[in-house]
Structure formats: C-alpha cells, structure tokens
Design a protein around this motif. Structure first.
Motif, PDB file in Angstrom:
ATOM      1  N   ASP A  84       0.839  -1.188   0.000  1.00 36.75           N
ATOM      2  CA  ASP A  84       0.000   0.000   0.000  1.00 36.75           C
ATOM      3  C   ASP A  84       0.877   1.242   0.000  1.00 36.75           C
ATOM      4  O   ASP A  84       2.043   1.189   0.337  1.00 36.75           O
ATOM      5  CB  ASP A  84      -0.968  -0.006   1.188  1.00 36.75           C
ATOM      6  N   ALA A  85       0.275   2.313  -0.352  1.00 36.11           N
ATOM      7  CA  ALA A  85       1.057   3.517  -0.640  1.00 36.11           C
ATOM      8  C   ALA A  85       0.989   4.498   0.505  1.00 36.11           C
ATOM      9  O   ALA A  85      -0.066   4.748   1.057  1.00 36.11           O
ATOM     10  CB  ALA A  85       0.533   4.165  -1.905  1.00 36.11           C
ATOM     11  N   THR A  86       2.096   5.056   0.844  1.00 41.40           N
ATOM     12  CA  THR A  86       2.083   6.230   1.718  1.00 41.40           C
ATOM     13  C   THR A  86       1.889   7.438   0.813  1.00 41.40           C
ATOM     14  O   THR A  86       2.058   7.334  -0.396  1.00 41.40           O
ATOM     15  CB  THR A  86       3.414   6.345   2.468  1.00 41.40           C
ATOM     16  N   PRO A  87       1.524   8.571   1.382  1.00 42.09           N
ATOM     17  CA  PRO A  87       1.253   9.715   0.513  1.00 42.09           C
ATOM     18  C   PRO A  87       2.457  10.024  -0.362  1.00 42.09           C
ATOM     19  O   PRO A  87       3.594   9.937   0.070  1.00 42.09           O
ATOM     20  CB  PRO A  87       0.990  10.856   1.493  1.00 42.09           C
ATOM     21  N   THR A  88       2.156  10.375  -1.596  1.00 40.80           N
ATOM     22  CA  THR A  88       3.263  10.660  -2.498  1.00 40.80           C
ATOM     23  C   THR A  88       3.885  11.988  -2.121  1.00 40.80           C
ATOM     24  O   THR A  88       3.235  12.905  -1.656  1.00 40.80           O
ATOM     25  CB  THR A  88       2.783  10.730  -3.948  1.00 40.80           C
ATOM     26  N   LEU A  89       5.162  12.054  -2.303  1.00 39.08           N
ATOM     27  CA  LEU A  89       5.895  13.247  -1.926  1.00 39.08           C
ATOM     28  C   LEU A  89       6.334  13.952  -3.190  1.00 39.08           C
ATOM     29  O   LEU A  89       7.014  13.378  -4.005  1.00 39.08           O
ATOM     30  CB  LEU A  89       7.097  12.841  -1.064  1.00 39.08           C
ATOM     31  N   ASN A  90       5.928  15.163  -3.342  1.00 39.97           N
ATOM     32  CA  ASN A  90       6.078  15.839  -4.612  1.00 39.97           C
ATOM     33  C   ASN A  90       7.076  16.967  -4.508  1.00 39.97           C
ATOM     34  O   ASN A  90       6.951  17.848  -3.684  1.00 39.97           O
ATOM     35  CB  ASN A  90       4.696  16.380  -5.009  1.00 39.97           C
ATOM     36  N   THR A 139      20.372   1.546   7.896  1.00 45.84           N
ATOM     37  CA  THR A 139      19.320   1.041   8.776  1.00 45.84           C
ATOM     38  C   THR A 139      17.954   1.171   8.126  1.00 45.84           C
ATOM     39  O   THR A 139      16.984   0.590   8.592  1.00 45.84           O
ATOM     40  CB  THR A 139      19.279   1.826  10.094  1.00 45.84           C
ATOM     41  N   GLY A 140      17.872   1.965   7.074  1.00 44.54           N
ATOM     42  CA  GLY A 140      16.586   2.205   6.447  1.00 44.54           C
ATOM     43  C   GLY A 140      15.819   3.337   7.091  1.00 44.54           C
ATOM     44  O   GLY A 140      14.715   3.677   6.664  1.00 44.54           O
ATOM     45  N   GLU A 141      16.391   3.936   8.103  1.00 50.54           N
ATOM     46  CA  GLU A 141      15.700   5.023   8.788  1.00 50.54           C
ATOM     47  C   GLU A 141      15.655   6.270   7.907  1.00 50.54           C
ATOM     48  O   GLU A 141      14.723   7.053   7.965  1.00 50.54           O
ATOM     49  CB  GLU A 141      16.421   5.335  10.098  1.00 50.54           C
ATOM     50  N   LEU A 142      16.686   6.443   7.117  1.00 48.20           N
ATOM     51  CA  LEU A 142      16.764   7.622   6.263  1.00 48.20           C
ATOM     52  C   LEU A 142      16.751   7.225   4.802  1.00 48.20           C
ATOM     53  O   LEU A 142      17.296   6.191   4.418  1.00 48.20           O
ATOM     54  CB  LEU A 142      18.058   8.408   6.554  1.00 48.20           C
ATOM     55  N   PHE A 189      14.636  11.995   3.669  1.00 51.02           N
ATOM     56  CA  PHE A 189      13.409  11.652   4.387  1.00 51.02           C
ATOM     57  C   PHE A 189      13.773  10.790   5.577  1.00 51.02           C
ATOM     58  O   PHE A 189      14.692   9.979   5.524  1.00 51.02           O
ATOM     59  CB  PHE A 189      12.453  10.881   3.472  1.00 51.02           C
ATOM     60  N   GLN A 190      12.998  10.967   6.653  1.00 56.49           N
ATOM     61  CA  GLN A 190      13.235  10.147   7.832  1.00 56.49           C
ATOM     62  C   GLN A 190      11.976   9.384   8.168  1.00 56.49           C
ATOM     63  O   GLN A 190      10.856   9.923   8.079  1.00 56.49           O
ATOM     64  CB  GLN A 190      13.645  11.031   9.005  1.00 56.49           C
ATOM     65  N   ARG A 191      12.161   8.176   8.585  1.00 52.59           N
ATOM     66  CA  ARG A 191      11.003   7.361   8.934  1.00 52.59           C
ATOM     67  C   ARG A 191      10.553   7.710  10.336  1.00 52.59           C
ATOM     68  O   ARG A 191      11.363   7.736  11.274  1.00 52.59           O
ATOM     69  CB  ARG A 191      11.386   5.886   8.862  1.00 52.59           C
ATOM     70  N   GLU A 192       9.250   7.967  10.447  1.00 52.41           N
ATOM     71  CA  GLU A 192       8.714   8.265  11.764  1.00 52.41           C
ATOM     72  C   GLU A 192       8.703   7.001  12.607  1.00 52.41           C
ATOM     73  O   GLU A 192       8.386   5.934  12.099  1.00 52.41           O
ATOM     74  CB  GLU A 192       7.295   8.810  11.649  1.00 52.41           C
ATOM     75  N   PRO A 193       9.025   7.123  13.871  1.00 49.25           N
ATOM     76  CA  PRO A 193       8.969   5.923  14.703  1.00 49.25           C
ATOM     77  C   PRO A 193       7.535   5.432  14.817  1.00 49.25           C
ATOM     78  O   PRO A 193       6.594   6.218  14.723  1.00 49.25           O
ATOM     79  CB  PRO A 193       9.497   6.393  16.069  1.00 49.25           C
ATOM     80  N   GLU A 194       7.380   4.151  15.015  1.00 50.56           N
ATOM     81  CA  GLU A 194       6.038   3.597  15.072  1.00 50.56           C
ATOM     82  C   GLU A 194       5.328   4.127  16.308  1.00 50.56           C
ATOM     83  O   GLU A 194       5.898   4.223  17.379  1.00 50.56           O
ATOM     84  CB  GLU A 194       6.116   2.072  15.128  1.00 50.56           C
ATOM     85  N   SER A 195       4.072   4.456  16.075  1.00 52.23           N
ATOM     86  CA  SER A 195       3.298   5.026  17.170  1.00 52.23           C
ATOM     87  C   SER A 195       2.265   3.992  17.596  1.00 52.23           C
ATOM     88  O   SER A 195       1.529   3.458  16.796  1.00 52.23           O
ATOM     89  CB  SER A 195       2.633   6.309  16.706  1.00 52.23           C
ATOM     90  N   LYS A 196       2.242   3.727  18.876  1.00 51.97           N
ATOM     91  CA  LYS A 196       1.297   2.704  19.339  1.00 51.97           C
ATOM     92  C   LYS A 196      -0.137   3.198  19.265  1.00 51.97           C
ATOM     93  O   LYS A 196      -1.060   2.425  19.111  1.00 51.97           O
ATOM     94  CB  LYS A 196       1.648   2.316  20.778  1.00 51.97           C
ATOM     95  N   SER A 197      -0.309   4.500  19.397  1.00 51.84           N
ATOM     96  CA  SER A 197      -1.679   4.993  19.421  1.00 51.84           C
ATOM     97  C   SER A 197      -2.317   4.893  18.049  1.00 51.84           C
ATOM     98  O   SER A 197      -3.500   4.648  17.907  1.00 51.84           O
ATOM     99  CB  SER A 197      -1.694   6.442  19.910  1.00 51.84           C
ATOM    100  N   ASP A 198      -1.542   5.104  17.028  1.00 51.62           N
ATOM    101  CA  ASP A 198      -2.094   5.056  15.685  1.00 51.62           C
ATOM    102  C   ASP A 198      -1.259   4.076  14.867  1.00 51.62           C
ATOM    103  O   ASP A 198      -0.270   4.453  14.252  1.00 51.62           O
ATOM    104  CB  ASP A 198      -2.064   6.463  15.054  1.00 51.62           C
ATOM    105  N   ASN A 245       8.922  11.204   6.259  1.00 56.48           N
ATOM    106  CA  ASN A 245       8.685  12.637   6.099  1.00 56.48           C
ATOM    107  C   ASN A 245       9.994  13.350   5.819  1.00 56.48           C
ATOM    108  O   ASN A 245      11.070  12.851   6.166  1.00 56.48           O
ATOM    109  CB  ASN A 245       8.037  13.204   7.361  1.00 56.48           C
ATOM    110  N   VAL A 246       9.865  14.531   5.261  1.00 57.43           N
ATOM    111  CA  VAL A 246      11.073  15.262   4.897  1.00 57.43           C
ATOM    112  C   VAL A 246      11.861  15.609   6.151  1.00 57.43           C
ATOM    113  O   VAL A 246      11.337  16.138   7.115  1.00 57.43           O
ATOM    114  CB  VAL A 246      10.730  16.546   4.117  1.00 57.43           C
ATOM    115  N   TYR A 247      13.119  15.311   6.118  1.00 55.83           N
ATOM    116  CA  TYR A 247      14.012  15.533   7.256  1.00 55.83           C
ATOM    117  C   TYR A 247      14.909  16.723   6.979  1.00 55.83           C
ATOM    118  O   TYR A 247      15.144  17.574   7.830  1.00 55.83           O
ATOM    119  CB  TYR A 247      14.823  14.250   7.442  1.00 55.83           C
ATOM    120  N   SER A 248      15.423  16.794   5.755  1.00 57.85           N
ATOM    121  CA  SER A 248      16.323  17.895   5.419  1.00 57.85           C
ATOM    122  C   SER A 248      16.418  18.032   3.902  1.00 57.85           C
ATOM    123  O   SER A 248      16.295  17.044   3.174  1.00 57.85           O
ATOM    124  CB  SER A 248      17.712  17.618   6.006  1.00 57.85           C
TER     125      SER A 248
END
Lengths: 181, 450
Positions: B6-12, B37-40, B53-62, B70-73
């Motif tokens: 499945d797709a995460t939002p496309t980054l344009n 590590t795949g984090e970046l 881009f940096q991967r957001e850490p997994e959130s238990k709430s969502d 998401n864009v990191y730098s």
C-alpha cells in the motif's frame, strides 16, 4: 535477419545511419558535454548499419567493379590512398589536454553513389583516414572545420554537416567518431 | 508473489503543474538511496538538490501511522559549474548518493555529480545555549553598562534543527563523467568510477586518489567499451566489480596489483547470434550492477533483462529475467526517441530473494527468485491512494488478447520511466522515483523479512 529483402534492409540501414548522425550532431550541444558512452553506442550502431548497408549492396550488385581493399590504418604513418576519397572524418586523438571535440561527424559527407568505394567486408575494420589531411601529422588538429553562415559557434570548432537525408553515405571510419577529450 | 503493498502519501517536489504535463526539469529525481538502517532515505535531483526523508517511529496509538517517511532535510549539494579549459558546462545533476555507515550521532553521505564528489554531514541540533552575558537573545551585542551580574549560559531545548554541512570535497580526479561511487566495507575508503577510470579515495584525504582501473586505450579510436557501473563487495574490502557497455562484468582484487586492469574474474554471456540486430550492442550494455547482501551474487540490468550471476560461475548468468521483452521488436523506434539509452537501475531486497527494477509507463517489476513469480506494478497518483493496495498490471502485445485493465504495448507512455528504485535494507519498503515524484510503498502484511 528475418525474411526482409536486402532492399528493405538497405533502406533501414540508411535510415538508421541518418538518425544516428543527427543524434551525434545534436549531442554536441548537450549540457554537460559529449557523453562518451552515448557517443560510443551511437558509433556502434552506425557501424552495424554501415556494414549491413554495404553487405546488402554487395549482394544486390555483385557485378560492380571491386576496388582493391584499403590498407588498415597505421597510426604512425600517413599512407597514400589508392583512390581519392571524401574528406577525412576525424581529427586525431591529440594529447589528453586537447580542448577540441571531435568534429568527425560534422565533416562534409559526399555521395559515393557513382562508385563503390566501400568494398570492405563487414568484418574488416576500416580505420583509415582519407583525403588530404591524412598527410598531416597525427597530432595536428583537422583543418577542415569551418563554420557555415548562420551556424552558431560552439566552443569547439564546428564544421558543416551536409548529410542529405539518407541519401549520402560515406566511408565512415566509425572508430574515429569517439570524441577526443 | 502475493504481497499487498500500500502507498504512503506521495511526496512531490514542487514544480509539477497537474493541469499540464509540464515538469520542471530540475525536479526530476536522479538517484534514490536508503541508509544502512533504512531510517533515512535520500534522493538527489537534476537541480543538484538532495532531499532526505526520515522514517517516523512507530506510534502505538495510531498503528497506521507507523513508519511513514517525512522530509528531514533539504540542501543544495552541487551547483552548475563551467570548465573553462574545455568550454563545457558541468551539470549539477546528482548521479549517485551513498550513505556511510553510522558511527556516531551524525549521518554522513557522499553525493556526486559528473565531476565532483562531496561528503556531507547531517546532524541534529535540538538544544540551544541561552543566557549569554555579552549578547542578547537575538545575538546583538549588549551594552556593557547594562550587564550587572554574571550568568552561566544553559542549554535549553529547541525545535529540532537538522544541519547539513559539507565536510569534504573530492574534485578534479575525473576527466570523464562519474557514473558510480561505492563505499568500501572498511569504512575508510571509497571508489568513484567514470567512463574509463576508477579511482580509490580515502574519506579523509581530498587532494589525491589512487587510480585502480584504467581502460582508456592509447589511441581513443580503439575505444570499444566504457565502464558503466562499479561497486565494492559488501564484505571483502579488496574485491570490487565493474560493468561495461559490452555487457561484461569484471571482478577485481586489489591485492593482486596496484592497477587492477587485469580482472580476477570475467563474467560474460556469449551472444546469441540469432538475436543480432543493429542495436545488439546498445541493449547488452549493463546499466547497473549490485552485489547481493550476502556477497554471493551479482545483479545486473541491461535494456531488456535483469540477470543474477553467481560469483563462482563466469560463463553465464544464473538467472535471467525478462523485464519488458515486448520492446524487442520496437528497438528501432526506441532508438529514434532515445529511450534505448535509458539507464535503469536494479535492487535486491534485504534477504536477496526478490529483485526489482523499473520500466516504462511508470511500471516497475519485481521477480521472486525462489517462486519464479513476477509482478508488474504501477507508480502513479491515480493508482496510489494512501492505504490502497496496488493492483498488478499487465502489458499485452499489440493486437493480442486483451483482458480488462491490460495495457497494450503501443499505449505505453515512454516519457514515464522508472529508472531509480531502492529497497529498504531489512523490511519490505520500497522507494520508487517516477520522474519528479517519489513513491514509497510498504508491504503491511509481510513487514518482516522471512
């Protein structure tokens, strides 16, 4: 090859040659300079097309008079040519700091429809330079480059490219198409 | 293959006008690379910019927001330059990015254009000293007479700031256009390859490099092949491989000689004489070579196929995968529109069981080496709503039997090409560069590698 006739192959080869030459010419104005890899691939396609064109012509007209085959290119000497040929196609690879791009593909192409000058078998590598400039030493730039009126002057000297679309074919020394850096 | 992606939002990248098919050329993505590590995830574009881009850490709430990138730098890595000696413009396009393994809090990456390689340090700053004696909060110098007491500056938390700075510039070592860089497993050296030469650098030394491969002939008219890609072995710091425009691979051992012009192994598949055409040489040129993570296999891509080679077998590839064989009869048109010169990259998944490569019409292909199953997927806005499951696509020959949703060869859009793809080192997450858009797909069901 499939069951296409020698004639169709002939036309196809000429078309590919014309397309290749125009690509080579266009790549000169590319941003970032001539790409060696692309130029090499283009020259290989041109070589295939030329070989196939000539071998299909030979099979079409086996009765044409055969001129003696040319001597292989000798990089150190300037061999005499058995017959007058169209202008040479490339400047020699001078020193590595040479600024000039290879204008080989822009040299005047002349039609050789009247006489079958190209009798090389496809397997034979023709690296021979022809014409008056071959009398000059290797390291001197080719003096044939000139501007046509209205042509933009690029950093490297530009000669005219008078290729009639698909009509004129030359005795291309395709190995010389590779630009000298 | 059975995976649901499945797709995460496309980054344009900005510059895309949806009403027209106009794309700013500077925004075209030219390289994509995950870090170790795949984090970046770093992308480079034709305008010389790098976006990380940096991967957001997994959130238990969502649970659904886990692992989004998401864009990191963003920074400008290379600028256009002009070579005055040759009167040539040097493009700022980023050809390759390679991450260094992380050794401290900062991240380092190498980025290269046609001529110059740069080492960048990416570091975070989340604290700021406050309470200076001699300057105020805005940095203006205080009037000394207003200072009545002495205070010790303290570090206060601040909004996260990502700082990128160039640490090294490796320049003037390549006469021809750089096509590859590869970091050695010794983490001290790396190599850069251009059309005719490969140089070995030390990461700390910028004013010199060692030339380890030189295939330039004495007479340029004798030139028959160029180097198209090169990579170090993932574990053996003395071994590297380079591919050529003739379709050969050469494995070289740096212990054998200072100049590795003589290969240790030559991988070459004999040409099929029946398949000879005007364009045989072009389509056999290898556009990318990648070692498997295990170091046991090599993956190569030429125009129509992807091949897996066993390092122990030089005579022919272990496996050959047809990426888009329906193009074989169209080579002449593809030559005329220049598509035949496109250089597709290829990628391994983390366990070396699946290989991936791009094609036209924004299609990309995955081949499972074990099950021998393959799938064609499309990276496009229409088919990639977030959380949507990608639908396998099929290309049918012109005039052939057509199923619903099949696309015929003649309707393929050759301007939409997927040249650059990357696979997360451990998980089933892939990054696909489609012109100026980056797509990141995750396999939710099978997040862990088997």
């Amino acid at each position: 090859m499939s069951a296409t006739t020698a004639m169709e192959v002939n036309i196809e080869a000429r078309r590919i040659l014309a397309v290749s030459i125009s690509k080579l010419y266009a790549s000169r104005s590319q941003r970032g300079g001539l790409r060696l890899h692309r130029s090499l691939l283009l020259s290989l396609v041109m070589k295939s097309a030329r070989d196939i064109y000539h071998s299909s012509r030979e099979s079409d007209a086996p009765s044409e008079a055969q001129s003696p085959p040319e001597e292989p290119m000798d990089t150190s000497s300037s061999p005499e040519l058995p017959e007058p040929q169209p202008e040479p196609l490339s400047e020699r690879n001078s020193s590595e700091t040479a600024v000039k791009e290879s204008d080989s593909e822009e040299e005047d192409y002349e039609s050789d429809t009247t006489e079958d000058k190209e009798n090389l078998s496809p397997a034979r590598q023709s690296r021979k330079r022809r014409g008056k400039a071959s009398a000059a030493p290797d390291f001197l730039p080719n003096k044939r480059a000139r501007l046509e009126p209205g042509e933009e002057r690029y950093a490297a000297p530009v000669a005219s490219c008078r290729v009639g679309a698909g009509e004129s074919l030359t005795t291309l020394s395709l190995n010389q198409v590779i630009p000298a850096f | 293959m059975g995976e649901d992606t499945d797709a995460t939002p496309t980054l344009n990248h900005h510059g895309f006008l949806p009403d027209h098919n106009y794309v700013t050329e500077a925004d075209i993505i030219s390289t994509v690379e995950f870090n170790h590590t795949g984090e970046l995830l770093a992308t480079g574009d034709k305008g010389g910019r790098v976006v990380i881009f940096q991967r957001e850490p997994e959130s238990k709430s969502d649970p659904f927001s886990q692992g989004e990138y998401n864009v990191y730098s963003t920074f400008q890595s290379h600028e256009p330059e002009f070579d005055y000696l040759k009167s040539l413009e040097i493009e700022e396009k980023i050809n390759k990015i390679r991450w260094l393994p992380q050794q401290n809090a900062a991240h380092f990456l190498l980025s290269t254009n046609d001529k110059t390689i740069k080492l960048w340090k990416v570091s975070e700053r989340d604290k700021r000293p406050e309470g200076y004696n001699l300057k105020d909060e805005e940095g203006r110098i205080k009037d000394i007479s207003t200072v009545t007491s002495l205070q010790v500056p303290v570090l206060k938390p601040m909004d996260l700031m990502v700082e990128v700075s160039p640490r090294r510039v490796f320049a003037n070592a390549h006469t021809y256009h750089i096509n590859s860089i590869s970091v050695n497993s010794d983490y001290e050296t790396y190599m850069s390859a251009d059309d005719l030469r490969i140089n070995l650098w030390h990461l700390d030394i910028t004013d010199r490099s060692f030339n380890i491969v030189d295939i330039k002939p004495a007479n340029m008219e004798d030139l028959t092949e160029v180097i198209t890609a090169a990579e170090f072995h993932p574990h053996h710091c003395n071994l590297f491989v380079y591919s050529s425009s003739k379709g050969t691979l050469r494995l070289c051992d740096m212990r054998e000689a200072a100049l590795c012009d003589k290969h240790s192994k030559l991988f070459e598949e004999p040409e099929d004489p029946c398949a000879r055409s005007f364009f045989s040489e072009i389509i056999s040129s290898v556009s990318d070579v990648k070692f498997s993570h295990s170091g046991r296999y090599l993956l190569t891509r030429d125009y129509l196929t992807a091949k897996v080679w066993d390092l122990n077998m030089e005579s022919k590839p272990l496996e050959t995968y047809q990426v888009h064989d329906y193009l074989r009869s169209k080579l002449c048109s593809l030559y005329e529109n220049d598509c035949i010169f496109d250089k597709f990259e290829c990628a391994w998944n983390g366990s070396d069981s699946v290989i991936m490569t791009g094609a036209y019409n924004n299609f990309f292909r995955m081949f499972d080496r074990n099950t021998k199953r393959d799938v064609t997927l499309e990276a496009s806005r229409e088919s990639s709503k977030p959380r949507a499951v990608l639908k396998p696509r099929r290309v049918c020959a012109a005039g052939g039997k057509r199923r619903k949703d099949d696309i015929s060869v003649d309707s393929l859009d050759f301007t939409k090409k997927i040249l650059h793809t990357a696979w997360h080192p451990n998980e089933n997450i892939i990054a696909i560069a489609a012109t100026n858009n980056l797509y990141i797909f995750q396999d939710k069901l099978n997040s862990e590698m088997h």
